[in-house]
Write an enzyme that holds these catalytic residues in place. Structure first.
Site, mmCIF file in Angstrom:
data_model
loop_
_atom_site.group_PDB
_atom_site.id
_atom_site.type_symbol
_atom_site.label_atom_id
_atom_site.label_comp_id
_atom_site.label_asym_id
_atom_site.label_seq_id
_atom_site.Cartn_x
_atom_site.Cartn_y
_atom_site.Cartn_z
ATOM 1 N N CYS A 231 53.741 31.965 30.251
ATOM 2 C CA CYS A 231 54.041 30.531 30.251
ATOM 3 C C CYS A 231 55.291 30.309 29.402
ATOM 4 C CB CYS A 231 52.862 29.730 29.697
ATOM 5 S SG CYS A 231 52.527 30.003 27.943
ATOM 6 N N CYS A 323 54.005 27.198 19.696
ATOM 7 C CA CYS A 323 54.166 26.526 20.981
ATOM 8 C C CYS A 323 54.153 25.012 20.792
ATOM 9 C CB CYS A 323 53.036 26.948 21.922
ATOM 10 S SG CYS A 323 53.020 26.054 23.493
ATOM 11 N N HIS A 351 39.291 31.395 16.738
ATOM 12 C CA HIS A 351 40.579 31.589 17.406
ATOM 13 C C HIS A 351 41.702 31.096 16.490
ATOM 14 C CE1 HIS A 351 43.820 31.148 20.385
ATOM 15 N NE2 HIS A 351 43.133 31.975 21.155
ATOM 16 N N GLU A 353 44.542 29.704 16.986
ATOM 17 C CA GLU A 353 45.073 28.365 17.254
ATOM 18 C C GLU A 353 44.152 27.285 16.703
ATOM 19 O OE1 GLU A 353 45.591 25.336 20.984
ATOM 20 O OE2 GLU A 353 45.987 27.460 21.381
ATOM 21 N N CYS A 454 47.087 22.020 27.846
ATOM 22 C CA CYS A 454 48.314 22.683 28.272
ATOM 23 C C CYS A 454 48.376 22.757 29.793
ATOM 24 C CB CYS A 454 48.366 24.083 27.665
ATOM 25 S SG CYS A 454 49.746 25.079 28.238
ATOM 26 N N SER A 484 42.465 37.340 24.615
ATOM 27 C CA SER A 484 43.167 36.159 25.131
ATOM 28 C C SER A 484 42.168 35.170 25.723
ATOM 29 C CB SER A 484 44.194 36.573 26.189
ATOM 30 O OG SER A 484 44.708 35.443 26.864
#
Length: 569
Positions: A231, A323, A351, A353, A454, A484
């Site tokens: 991405c 990001c 995670h 993030e 996203c 992932s």
């Protein structure tokens, strides 16, 4: 010919003589009024008119266009307006000085007056007292050399809010630092782009895109999802890291706080370039090796506010590859805090993030799926066992979280790699819960959400949904890091539909003996024998990859499958 004054001379001679006399006349006027002419020419030249003679200037003044006249009037009005502002400013200053002198008003009383003005909606006023005496007048300690104290006249209702700097404001202050880079390095960008192309692009994938995303090799047919792979945010992060390494070279030691993205091949590339990964000891990152003037890369998932503050205080060069979609979630969490809402974060509490996002919230709880969200909603409506609640979410709540206190006002945020449909379903369920609890007219006071899902994640999920409709596909190969999140969700989609899907993190998981080592949807690592059929049977394979997987890695997996099939012939 008889009418011409000089029959023996050509007709054009008469016109040349008239032009010469006219030129002498103009020259006479200019020379006769030399001083005035120069002044007027200079004046008109400054106004942008290309007048060069007195006669032309006079004619221009008489026949000036309305536009020029309006411009002249506007300039005069502008000067008058500026003069009036200056006169008013002088009048106010003199009046204030006279008022203070007459009433013996101290600086504190003036500040008190301005404070009351601000409380009624007046402007924000800043005083910068110079020196110890002025500081004592305002009740402050003496300012340090080269610095000024700042007194802000503000209403009492906003004093407490501004005294404590919000986490978002702390982040903005860090980003304004001279050693914080979040735009990359232009000088090394062309070389980095070439490196990205050579390392991560594939002619095989390019040809498939141009041929209906299909490739047939003998008995093998590959069907590629129309949206897959890198991405924009991931590609940007990897390129910025390469730019940084090329920019600083071997002169500066370079670290990264986590995996740049969830892809083992790309992370190995970072190690080959000399980027050191911050070690993790007993579940805690060890930053002891990071020293002043080192370069530290923040990965695409972002970093916690505490890590950013620590690195800033240590005096390192920060290269932020976070990001922008992740930063957007941080903004929504900050909006929850400002509104007095608790953030319900749809994500995995461990995670990277989500850990970073939670660091920007004051009060939060993290729910992994709809089942956990329903548990929270039921507690909001009906209450329950508080001890059981806290045990269930012991790793997924903010410090000092109290479900009886902090769930009366909530806002929804999400980890960007989660299911878009599930996040929206959780949002609708929470909105309905608040409506039942507080009434339809009060729902906006108790629930808020922003669209922070996203687009790239959703596009890849939609693409594999479309590919599933092709009933000729025998199984799926999904390429992407085993850790992932977005890749794991891609695997779940065909699994729910009853179609086999094998999640591999690199092409080497496809073995020459016709077996595959893969990760299941439950997180187990298994090995499947006899992946491809023998005896020349045809097989159709669906191919897709997560947002952290380069095209070249997908092509490597397809080449492995072709070699495996050819060895069975």
């Amino acid at each position: 010919p008889n009418s011409h004054p000089h029959p023996r001379q050509p007709r054009h001679h008469h016109h040349q003589q008239q032009q010469h006399e006219h030129h002498e006349q103009k020259t006479f006027y200019c020379e006769g009024g030399a001083s005035a002419g120069r002044r007027k020419r200079e004046k008109w030249r400054q106004r942008g008119l290309a007048c060069r003679t007195l006669e032309t200037m006079m004619q221009s003044r008489r026949t000036a266009s309305p536009l020029l006249r309006r411009r002249a009037r506007r300039g005069n009005l502008g000067r008058l307006h500026l003069l009036s502002i200056l006169l008013v400013a002088v009048f106010v200053a003199v009046s204030l000085a006279a008022f203070c002198s007459e009433r013996n008003t101290s600086a504190k009383n003036v500040l008190s007056t301005l404070h009351s003005v601000h409380a009624r909606g007046g402007a924000r006023v800043i005083f910068r007292p110079e020196g110890p005496a002025a500081a004592r007048e305002f009740g402050l300690s003496a300012p340090r050399k080269g610095r000024h104290h700042k007194l802000v006249a503000r209403s009492s209702s906003t004093t407490e809010e501004t005294d404590k700097q919000s986490k978002r404001e702390q982040l903005k202050e860090i980003k304004r630092g001279k050693d914080f880079n979040r735009i990359g390095f232009k000088t090394t960008r062309p070389a980095a782009e070439k490196e990205m192309f050579d390392e991560f692009q594939s002619d095989v994938i390019k040809n498939m895109r141009e041929n209906s995303y299909t490739l047939q090799e003998g008995d093998l047919t590959f069907r590629l999802a129309q949206d897959f792979g890198f991405c924009w945010g991931v590609e940007r992060a990897v390129q910025m890291a390469i730019e940084a390494k090329m920019h600083f070279g071997e002169d500066r030691r370079m670290h990264i706080t986590n995996e740049i993205i969830h892809n083992p091949g790309v992370n190995d590339k970072m190690k080959e370039m000399g980027v050191e990964f911050v070690p993790v000891v007993d579940g805690v990152k060890d930053f002891s090796q990071v020293q002043k003037d080192d370069v530290v890369i923040l990965p695409a998932f972002g970093a916690t506010l505490e890590e950013m503050k620590m690195l800033t205080d240590r005096g390192v060069q920060i290269v932020d590859t976070t990001c922008p979609w992740v930063s957007k979630v941080w903004n929504s969490v900050d909006a929850h805090t400002k509104a007095g809402h608790t953030s319900i974060i749809h994500g995995t509490w461990s995670h990277e993030e989500t850990v970073a996002t939670a660091s920007f919230a004051e009060e939060y709880i993290i729910v992994k799926n709809m089942q956990e969200a329903e548990y929270v909603a039921n507690y909001i409506l009906n209450g329950g066992d508080k001890a059981e609640f806290m045990e269930k979410f012991k790793n997924a709540v903010s410090k000092g979280f109290d479900p009886d206190k902090h769930l009366s006002k909530v806002g929804l945020a999400n980890q960007t790699t989660m299911y878009k449909r599930e996040t929206r379903a959780i949002g609708q369920m929470l909105q309905k819960t608040m409506m039942q609890k507080f009434g339809p007219d009060k729902v906006n006071e108790h629930y808020m959400e922003f669209d922070t899902i996203c687009d790239a994640t959703q596009e890849r999920q939609d693409a594999i949904h479309e590919l599933i409709e092709d009933k000729s596909i025998d199984f799926f190969i999904v390429v992407g890091g085993w850790d992932s999140s977005n890749t794991r969700h891609l695997v779940e989609i065909p699994h729910v539909e009853g179609i086999p899907a094998y999640h591999i993190d690199r092409a080497e998981r496809l073995r020459p003996d016709n077996s595959v080592e893969y990760r299941t949807v439950d997180g187990e690592i298994k090995v499947l024998e006899n992946l491809l059929p023998r005896n020349g049977e045809k097989v159709t394979i669906g191919i897709t990859s997560g947002a952290s997987t380069p095209d070249s890695y997908v092509a490597d997996a397809m080449n492995r499958l072709k070699l495996m099939k050819s060895s069975l012939a």
